[in-house]
Design an enzyme around this catalytic site. Structure first.
Site, PDB file in Angstrom:
ATOM      1  N   TYR A 102       0.950  -1.257  -0.007  1.00  0.00           N
ATOM      2  CA  TYR A 102      -0.059  -0.112  -0.104  1.00  0.00           C
ATOM      3  C   TYR A 102       0.901   1.203   0.039  1.00  0.00           C
ATOM      4  O   TYR A 102       0.468   2.208  -0.902  1.00  0.00           O
ATOM      5  CB  TYR A 102      -1.032  -0.008   1.234  1.00  0.00           C
ATOM      6  CG  TYR A 102      -1.890   0.919   1.250  1.00  0.00           C
ATOM      7  CD1 TYR A 102      -3.181   1.292   0.549  1.00  0.00           C
ATOM      8  CD2 TYR A 102      -1.737   2.139   2.269  1.00  0.00           C
ATOM      9  CE1 TYR A 102      -3.954   2.109   0.589  1.00  0.00           C
ATOM     10  CE2 TYR A 102      -2.774   3.166   2.456  1.00  0.00           C
ATOM     11  CZ  TYR A 102      -3.937   3.359   1.500  1.00  0.00           C
ATOM     12  OH  TYR A 102      -4.720   4.303   1.754  1.00  0.00           O
ATOM     13  N   LYS A 122       1.088   4.131  -2.907  1.00  0.00           N
ATOM     14  CA  LYS A 122       0.682   5.547  -2.557  1.00  0.00           C
ATOM     15  C   LYS A 122       1.728   6.438  -2.585  1.00  0.00           C
ATOM     16  O   LYS A 122       1.673   7.830  -2.881  1.00  0.00           O
ATOM     17  CB  LYS A 122       0.029   5.534  -1.055  1.00  0.00           C
ATOM     18  CG  LYS A 122      -1.366   4.997  -0.912  1.00  0.00           C
ATOM     19  CD  LYS A 122      -2.318   5.462  -1.961  1.00  0.00           C
ATOM     20  CE  LYS A 122      -3.712   4.870  -1.557  1.00  0.00           C
ATOM     21  NZ  LYS A 122      -4.746   5.605  -2.465  1.00  0.00           N
TER      22      LYS A 122
HETATM   23  P1  NAP Z   1     -13.514   2.384   0.599  1.00  0.00           P
HETATM   24  O1  NAP Z   1     -14.630   2.857   1.577  1.00  0.00           O
HETATM   25  O2  NAP Z   1     -13.016   1.096   0.588  1.00  0.00           O
HETATM   26  O3  NAP Z   1     -14.064   2.706  -0.838  1.00  0.00           O
HETATM   27  C1  NAP Z   1     -13.261   2.942  -1.987  1.00  0.00           C
HETATM   28  C2  NAP Z   1     -13.962   2.424  -3.112  1.00  0.00           C
HETATM   29  O4  NAP Z   1     -13.152   2.097  -4.215  1.00  0.00           O
HETATM   30  C3  NAP Z   1     -14.798   1.152  -2.842  1.00  0.00           C
HETATM   31  O5  NAP Z   1     -16.295   1.359  -3.443  1.00  0.00           O
HETATM   32  C4  NAP Z   1     -14.315   0.110  -3.762  1.00  0.00           C
HETATM   33  O6  NAP Z   1     -14.819  -0.944  -4.083  1.00  0.00           O
HETATM   34  C5  NAP Z   1     -13.878   0.893  -5.044  1.00  0.00           C
HETATM   35  N1  NAP Z   1     -12.654   0.259  -5.734  1.00  0.00           N
HETATM   36  C6  NAP Z   1     -11.819  -0.757  -5.282  1.00  0.00           C
HETATM   37  N2  NAP Z   1     -11.200  -1.159  -6.361  1.00  0.00           N
HETATM   38  C7  NAP Z   1     -11.600  -0.664  -7.361  1.00  0.00           C
HETATM   39  C8  NAP Z   1     -11.500  -0.941  -8.764  1.00  0.00           C
HETATM   40  N3  NAP Z   1     -10.593  -1.901  -9.152  1.00  0.00           N
HETATM   41  N4  NAP Z   1     -12.205  -0.218  -9.634  1.00  0.00           N
HETATM   42  C9  NAP Z   1     -13.189   0.605  -9.296  1.00  0.00           C
HETATM   43  N5  NAP Z   1     -13.474   0.945  -7.952  1.00  0.00           N
HETATM   44  C10 NAP Z   1     -12.767   0.329  -7.259  1.00  0.00           C
HETATM   45  O7  NAP Z   1     -12.135   3.497   0.902  1.00  0.00           O
HETATM   46  P2  NAP Z   1     -12.067   4.890   1.723  1.00  0.00           P
HETATM   47  O8  NAP Z   1     -11.504   4.624   2.820  1.00  0.00           O
HETATM   48  O9  NAP Z   1     -13.139   5.763   1.244  1.00  0.00           O
HETATM   49  O10 NAP Z   1     -10.749   5.304   0.637  1.00  0.00           O
HETATM   50  C11 NAP Z   1     -10.709   6.078  -0.428  1.00  0.00           C
HETATM   51  C12 NAP Z   1      -9.343   6.600  -0.890  1.00  0.00           C
HETATM   52  O11 NAP Z   1      -8.651   7.186   0.158  1.00  0.00           O
HETATM   53  C13 NAP Z   1      -8.523   5.376  -1.073  1.00  0.00           C
HETATM   54  O12 NAP Z   1      -7.468   5.545  -2.307  1.00  0.00           O
HETATM   55  C14 NAP Z   1      -7.665   4.853   0.078  1.00  0.00           C
HETATM   56  O13 NAP Z   1      -6.337   4.385  -0.137  1.00  0.00           O
HETATM   57  C15 NAP Z   1      -7.451   6.250   0.429  1.00  0.00           C
HETATM   58  N6  NAP Z   1      -7.143   6.724   1.923  1.00  0.00           N
HETATM   59  C16 NAP Z   1      -8.164   6.230   2.972  1.00  0.00           C
HETATM   60  C17 NAP Z   1      -7.847   6.417   4.201  1.00  0.00           C
HETATM   61  C18 NAP Z   1      -8.838   6.186   5.340  1.00  0.00           C
HETATM   62  O14 NAP Z   1      -8.392   6.474   6.347  1.00  0.00           O
HETATM   63  N7  NAP Z   1      -9.999   5.725   4.991  1.00  0.00           N
HETATM   64  C19 NAP Z   1      -6.553   6.951   4.531  1.00  0.00           C
HETATM   65  C20 NAP Z   1      -5.574   7.326   3.545  1.00  0.00           C
HETATM   66  C21 NAP Z   1      -5.759   7.171   2.382  1.00  0.00           C
HETATM   67  P3  NAP Z   1     -14.766  -2.486  -3.375  1.00  0.00           P
HETATM   68  O15 NAP Z   1     -16.145  -2.571  -2.736  1.00  0.00           O
HETATM   69  O16 NAP Z   1     -14.713  -3.228  -4.505  1.00  0.00           O
HETATM   70  O17 NAP Z   1     -13.533  -2.575  -2.445  1.00  0.00           O
END
Ligand code: NAP
Length: 450
Positions: A356, A360
């Protein structure tokens, strides 16, 4: 995911218990609410200086209470802790400081002002980019502002934020857009950040809907941070296109219908993803947000091929390939705004996240390496690096690690998806072409990678 300690510490009983036991008392942060117009809901204090003079020209659009720290500055009333209202926003213009002896002006400005802070105040220090200054002492003085602002961010408390803006040649004209973000609750969970503003000729006609007439695509838009991003871009006037995996189609369509947008059910790693995307977007895009991301955590010793490859593919390979396909097909309009979601793991590294963090950090690499190329078409590209944000992704973290992630920052709490969304919406604005190739952390000034 709710933060029970934050709710407790902000309840009437909780406040008494927390204070009696000397426990940390994170404040519930003030956030932007629908229908609000004024960026600053209270008094702004301006120092003297050429950048403050520029700001005094539009400050009445930010708030109706503007004060100066010196008698007669810009015809503004002088602020005193005894007789003036509590401060909600402070701007210190350090752009003319060239000698270390002059840095005492920071102490002289902030010491009295910090006695009159309201809750959730926002501070911006303005400097000149050190690399643009020939005199080594003057350049070092400007560089030293970083240490000052990052420390002030750790001292301000009361849910306050502190940033440093280095304003380069021509960047003065874009101060309004930057301050509308950094002095308002839109930047509630952004602190200790250093950004560079350059020249940009774009304008915003209506600050209540700065993205009017723009078409925005957000990947991973059905839930969490992605859903907050589309809500916020739509609030700001954009026509939104929501993309997520086919398994999320129902949620995606429901959200798209609510926001008057369109949906694309597509796996961004599918072999024909670029072709499908181009077919779905014949009219092209003004705003592209690569938010879809996954985690597959294991220490490297136990990391499978599948875990490694899927994370690299979803998080960085696919966004890069899709961006290139859109560029090759001329589907990214002149002055388009690209935003990629990175993570503080990509800056600090994290146990069990070699895959990861690699992906990133790669996202930051894409941002920095593509910026000069895209700049030729006046397209900007920036990354937002969230810290601990309350979503399904972080709800899955084991309890003790989750609590540590939540508290190890200057705000003593996790951020909300809205906090990341506001940063993306700011980067998406026409005038934010003044910023490119940069990384903005939305992490409450996390200790990780600081
Ligand atoms: P999340 O709730 O898991 O939502 C991510 C969405 O992206 C999900 O609907 C997921 O679908 C979709 N996705 C995954 N793979 C995909 C693909 N191949 N094609 C199209 N869509 C896809 O994540 P989140 O926490 O909102 O995070 C959003 C972004 O912020 C990510 O890039 C994550 O790395 C970044 N981030 C989050 C945090 C945090 O604290 N939450 C911190 C740092 C960075 P699925 O149901 O298949 O997974």
């Amino acid at each position: 995911m709710s933060d029970r300690y934050l709710s407790f510490a902000n309840s009437a009983t909780g406040r008494r218990v927390v204070s009696a036991l000397g426990l940390p008392a994170p404040l519930r942060l003030e956030r932007w609410t629908a229908g609000r117009n004024r960026p600053v809901d209270g008094a702004i204090l301006l120092s003297s200086g050429p950048m403050s003079k520029v700001i005094s020209g539009f400050a009445n659009k930010l708030s109706d209470q503007i004060f100066a720290n010196e008698e007669g500055s810009f015809d503004l009333p002088r602020w005193t802790a005894e007789h003036s209202p509590k401060l909600k926003a402070l701007v210190f213009d350090a752009s003319e400081l060239t000698r270390f002896e002059q840095l005492g002006a920071l102490r002289e400005f902030f010491q009295p002002a910090f006695k009159g802070l309201g809750s959730c105040p926002h501070v911006v220090v303005i400097g000149r980019p050190p690399q643009s200054i020939k005199d080594p002492v003057a350049a070092s003085v400007q560089r030293s502002l970083e240490g000052f602002t990052r420390s002030l961010g750790k001292e301000i408390r009361r849910g306050g934020t502190v940033q440093l803006l280095y304003v380069g040649k021509g960047g003065e004209t874009q101060l309004e857009g930057a301050l509308r973000f950094f002095l308002s609750p839109k930047s509630a969970y952004v602190s200790g950040q250093v950004l560079h503003l350059g020249a940009c000729s774009a304008e915003v006609k209506d600050w209540t809907r700065p993205l009017t007439g723009k078409t925005a695509l957000v990947t991973g838009a059905s839930r969490g941070i992605g859903a907050a991003i589309v809500e916020t871009l739509a609030r700001d006037g954009a026509d939104v296109v929501l993309l997520d995996v086919p398994a999320m189609q129902d949620d995606l369509e429901a959200l798209a219908a609510r926001l008057g947008g369109r949906s694309i059910a597509l796996d961004i790693c599918a072999e024909n993803a670029a072709q499908m995307l181009l077919e779905a977007l014949p009219e092209g895009l003004d705003i592209l947000v690569h938010n879809a991301g996954i985690t597959r955590d294991k220490t490297l010793a136990k990391m499978s091929d599948g875990f490694w490859n899927s994370v690299i593919n979803v998080n960085v390979n696919a966004p890069l390939a899709l961006t290139q396909a859109l560029l090759d097909a001329n589907k990214l309009h002149e002055e388009a705004r690209l935003v990629l979601i990175s993570s503080i793991s990509g800056i600090a590294g994290n146990m069990g996240q070699t895959n990861y963090a690699t992906s990133k950090a790669g996202v930051i690499g894409v941002t920095q390496s593509m910026a000069p190329v895209l700049g030729k078409q006046n397209i900007s590209i920036n990354a937002v690096a969230p810290g601990f944000i309350e979503t399904q992704m972080t709800a899955a973290i084991p309890l003790t690690l989750r609590e540590a992630g939540r508290r190890m920052n200057s705000m003593g709490q996790g951020g909300l998806p809205q906090d990341v969304a506001e940063a993306v919406a700011w980067f998406a604005q026409p005038t934010s072409g003044a910023v490119t190739g940069q990384v903005l952390r939305v992490c409450g000034q996390s200790l990780l990678g600081a």
